[in-house]
Design an enzyme around this catalytic site. Structure first.
Site, PDB file in Angstrom:
ATOM      1  N   LYS A   1      63.409  73.824  35.106  1.00 32.04           N
ATOM      2  CA  LYS A   1      61.792  73.548  35.015  1.00 32.04           C
ATOM      3  C   LYS A   1      61.243  74.659  36.026  1.00 32.04           C
ATOM      4  O   LYS A   1      61.705  75.258  36.920  1.00 32.04           O
ATOM      5  CB  LYS A   1      61.310  72.355  35.670  1.00 32.04           C
TER       6      LYS A   1
ATOM      7  N   LYS B   1      67.346  71.976  14.900  1.00 30.31           N
ATOM      8  CA  LYS B   1      66.709  73.237  14.803  1.00 30.31           C
ATOM      9  C   LYS B   1      67.537  73.935  13.526  1.00 30.31           C
ATOM     10  O   LYS B   1      68.688  73.919  13.771  1.00 30.31           O
ATOM     11  CB  LYS B   1      66.791  74.103  15.919  1.00 30.31           C
TER      12      LYS B   1
ATOM     13  N   HIS C   1      67.685  66.388  19.598  1.00 31.02           N
ATOM     14  CA  HIS C   1      66.755  67.251  18.794  1.00 31.02           C
ATOM     15  C   HIS C   1      67.227  68.714  18.406  1.00 31.02           C
ATOM     16  O   HIS C   1      66.715  69.388  17.766  1.00 31.02           O
ATOM     17  CB  HIS C   1      65.350  67.023  18.994  1.00 31.02           C
TER      18      HIS C   1
ATOM     19  N   GLU D   1      62.598  76.104  30.806  1.00 36.41           N
ATOM     20  CA  GLU D   1      61.038  75.737  30.620  1.00 36.41           C
ATOM     21  C   GLU D   1      60.163  76.106  31.818  1.00 36.41           C
ATOM     22  O   GLU D   1      60.467  76.228  32.859  1.00 36.41           O
ATOM     23  CB  GLU D   1      61.151  74.122  30.520  1.00 36.41           C
TER      24      GLU D   1
ATOM     25  N   HIS E   1      71.702  68.350  25.212  1.00 30.60           N
ATOM     26  CA  HIS E   1      71.525  69.874  24.501  1.00 30.60           C
ATOM     27  C   HIS E   1      72.490  70.944  24.861  1.00 30.60           C
ATOM     28  O   HIS E   1      72.857  71.429  23.798  1.00 30.60           O
ATOM     29  CB  HIS E   1      70.185  70.243  24.911  1.00 30.60           C
TER      30      HIS E   1
ATOM     31  N   ASP F   1      69.642  65.196  32.382  1.00 29.79           N
ATOM     32  CA  ASP F   1      68.505  65.448  31.537  1.00 29.79           C
ATOM     33  C   ASP F   1      68.938  66.389  30.299  1.00 29.79           C
ATOM     34  O   ASP F   1      68.425  66.322  29.198  1.00 29.79           O
ATOM     35  CB  ASP F   1      67.428  65.736  32.276  1.00 29.79           C
TER      36      ASP F   1
ATOM     37  N   ARG G   1      53.589  47.130  22.909  1.00 25.04           N
ATOM     38  CA  ARG G   1      53.301  45.853  23.533  1.00 25.04           C
ATOM     39  C   ARG G   1      51.688  45.450  23.432  1.00 25.04           C
ATOM     40  O   ARG G   1      51.338  44.320  23.629  1.00 25.04           O
ATOM     41  CB  ARG G   1      53.693  45.795  25.030  1.00 25.04           C
TER      42      ARG G   1
ATOM     43  N   LYS H   1      67.708  60.009  23.179  1.00 25.75           N
ATOM     44  CA  LYS H   1      68.283  60.135  24.460  1.00 25.75           C
ATOM     45  C   LYS H   1      67.319  59.763  25.588  1.00 25.75           C
ATOM     46  O   LYS H   1      66.177  59.564  25.307  1.00 25.75           O
ATOM     47  CB  LYS H   1      68.684  61.774  24.694  1.00 25.75           C
TER      48      LYS H   1
END
Ligand SMILES: NC(=O)c1ccc[n+]([C@@H]2O[C@H](COP(=O)([O-])OP(=O)(O)OC[C@H]3O[C@@H](n4cnc5c(N)ncnc54)[C@H](OP(=O)(O)O)[C@@H]3O)[C@@H](O)[C@H]2O)c1
EC number: 1.1.1.49
Length: 484
Positions: A336, A178, A174, A212, A236, A231, A45, A144
């Protein structure tokens, strides 16, 4: 699309484009794999010219390329391909200007990469069509998340399908880019050694972990409304599960592989109010320490004070109701602020019916471990005789590594390089078909409904651990433990 292609990135100034897409395109250009690509038209933008965008892109590439990959001469030729165009998604004038830029370039193929808010995908496609920018050789890549639930996913799919045929829509995950995930197909269907044992007669359980150590700071209200199930699991983990569990496809063509993945998703036993308590665990990190550094809890992060019904961790026990997998639990977990960042698939084989060895503890089962990150490799956990002149035969664990040197080199390619290349060449094999995404959402929606109806609590876990104790109990009731 065997002709030249202009790539237009919506969200060309955003985080994904800066950290992943532009570095991947630079690498493809450097490796002379982007011969089909004419220009990269990044949009955002801000009102800036291409020279200003290029200066930013250069600084970002220096920062985000793997160490040693920056090269002035590669940049000099790569930057000639970069063009910036200001577009506010709702402004039709901006699309007319883009149409003029596309027409001037003369590349017959057009690849529109939507790396911006999914709520804008439908409007962007419609505006592109109204401006006359969509031709028979045009394709669109969708990032996604594709919706928040089945209804919103369907709405996005309807809107995009009104402009592009399914054969021109590339829904990205993604994980499928891999090298090791693709190697699963070679492993399963190229080795007569593994294929006959890939079923419930020989395999006792499958574990898929995507852990993660990072938190969710910087992801604003998006994560508060989303949580780990939507998420990570919806895309995945279910994509990886379907590749592990699918039947041999009729061929390696995109349609045949996607048909088989789709059958797995259809065989997933629904998790409902009746069984969600035994099959699912939700967690949320509290303050703790990750790699020796003190970190805040989720609810202490600025954007998440009120998000006390959002999970940052989820563990599930999934069942695939078909002949091959009946009775084999697929344990999935992701979270997480866990102890470390890694992703892996563990195929655990059944124990032999009777053991001849004195020290044959439970942990010495055969396991095939597919490491997806940080390193990509495959190892087979077996047992050997413990060496030495002992009076009795004793066992010791041995890991066989099934990764050769050349594979290690290729594994270092980023998944986005593979996927961008495939999208440029029109190969849909590693992208998700509409029915796959919608079927995955239907399964996820049922879990969320069950959590809502049951009032399923979000259990705290200390940052730097592997999730709440209930996740350990989820597998322990079946006499198992997570592979750590
Ligand atoms: N970041 C990741 O690692 C990652 C990973 C997987 C998937 N994704 C998905 O990729 C998409 C982009 O994520 P991101 O992290 O890059 O987001 P981001 O950093 O917030 O960037 C958003 C991009 O969209 C543009 N944009 C926002 N509103 C717009 C509008 N009304 N009209 C035109 N352009 C608009 C922004 O332009 P301005 O710069 O001008 O504001 C910016 O270029 C999202 O769907 C996200 O879920 C991201």
């Amino acid at each position: 699309m065997s002709q030249m292609v202009d790539l237009v990135i919506f969200g060309g100034t955003g985080d994904l484009s800066t950290r992943k897409l532009l570095p991947a395109l630079y690498q493809l250009h450097r490796d002379k794999l982007a011969g089909r690509l004419r220009r990269i038209i990044a949009t955002g933008r801000s009102d800036m010219d291409s020279a200003t965008f290029c200066a930013d892109a250069e600084a970002n590439l220096v920062r985000f390329l793997p160490e040693g990959d920056w090269d002035e001469s590669v940049w000099a030729s790569f930057s000639e391909r970069l063009v910036y165009a200001r577009i506010e998604a709702s402004q039709s004038d901006d699309y007319q200007r883009l149409a003029a830029v596309l027409d001037q370039g003369g590349a017959p193929g057009r690849l529109f990469y939507l790396a911006t808010l999914p709520s804008l995908y439908g409007a962007i496609c419609q505006q592109l069509q109204s401006a006359g920018s969509v031709n028979a050789a045009s394709r669109v890549v969708l990032e996604k998340p594709l919706g928040h639930d089945l209804a919103s996913c369907r709405q996005i799919n309807e809107e995009v399908s009104a402009v592009f045929d399914e054969e021109a829509i590339f829904r990205i995950d993604h994980y499928l880019g891999k090298e090791t995930v693709q190697n699963l197909l070679a492993l399963r269907f190229g080795n007569p050694l593994f294929h006959p044992m890939w079923n419930n007669t020989f395999i006792s359980n499958v574990q898929i972990t995507v852990a993660e150590d990072i938190g969710v700071a910087g992801r604003g209200s998006y994560y508060a409304d989303t949580g780990a199930l939507r998420d990570m699991v919806q895309n995945h983990l279910l994509q990886v599960l379907s590749l592990v569990a699918m039947e041999p496809p009729a061929s390696l063509k995109a349609t045949d592989i996607r048909d088989e993945k789709m059958k797995v998703l259809r065989c997933l036993e629904p998790i409902t109010t009746a069984n969600a308590k035994e099959r699912t665990v939700r967690g949320r990190y509290s303050a703790g320490a990750v790699s020796g550094t003190a970190v805040k809890g989720f609810l202490e992060e600025d954007a998440f004070h009120d998000a006390d019904n959002t999970e940052t961790f989820v563990a599930l026990k999934a069942s695939i109701n078909n002949w091959r997998w009946a009775g084999v639990p697929f344990y999935l977990r992701t979270g997480k602020r866990l102890a470390r960042s890694y992703s892996e698939i563990v195929i655990e084989y059944r124990r032999q019916p009777f053991s001849l060895f004195a020290n044959d503890p439970q942990e010495l089962t055969n396991k095939l471990v597919v490491h997806l990150q940080p390193e990509e490799s495959i190892s087979l956990h077996t047992v050997n005789k413990k060496p030495g002149l002992t009076s009795r035969l004793r066992l010791k664990p041995v890991e066989l590594h099934l990764t050769d040197d050349s594979q290690e080199k290729h594994s270092s390619y980023d998944a986005y390089e593979r996927l961008l290349l495939d999208a440029l060449h029109g190969d849909q094999t590693l992208f998700m078909r509409r029915d796959e995404v919608e079927t995955a959402w239907r399964w996820i929606d049922s879990i969320i409904e069950a959590w809502d109806e049951n009032g399923t609590p979000v259990k705290p876990y200390n940052a730097g651990t592997m999730g709440p104790n209930a996740a350990t109990a989820l597998v322990a009731v079946d006499g198992r433990s997570w592979h750590e």
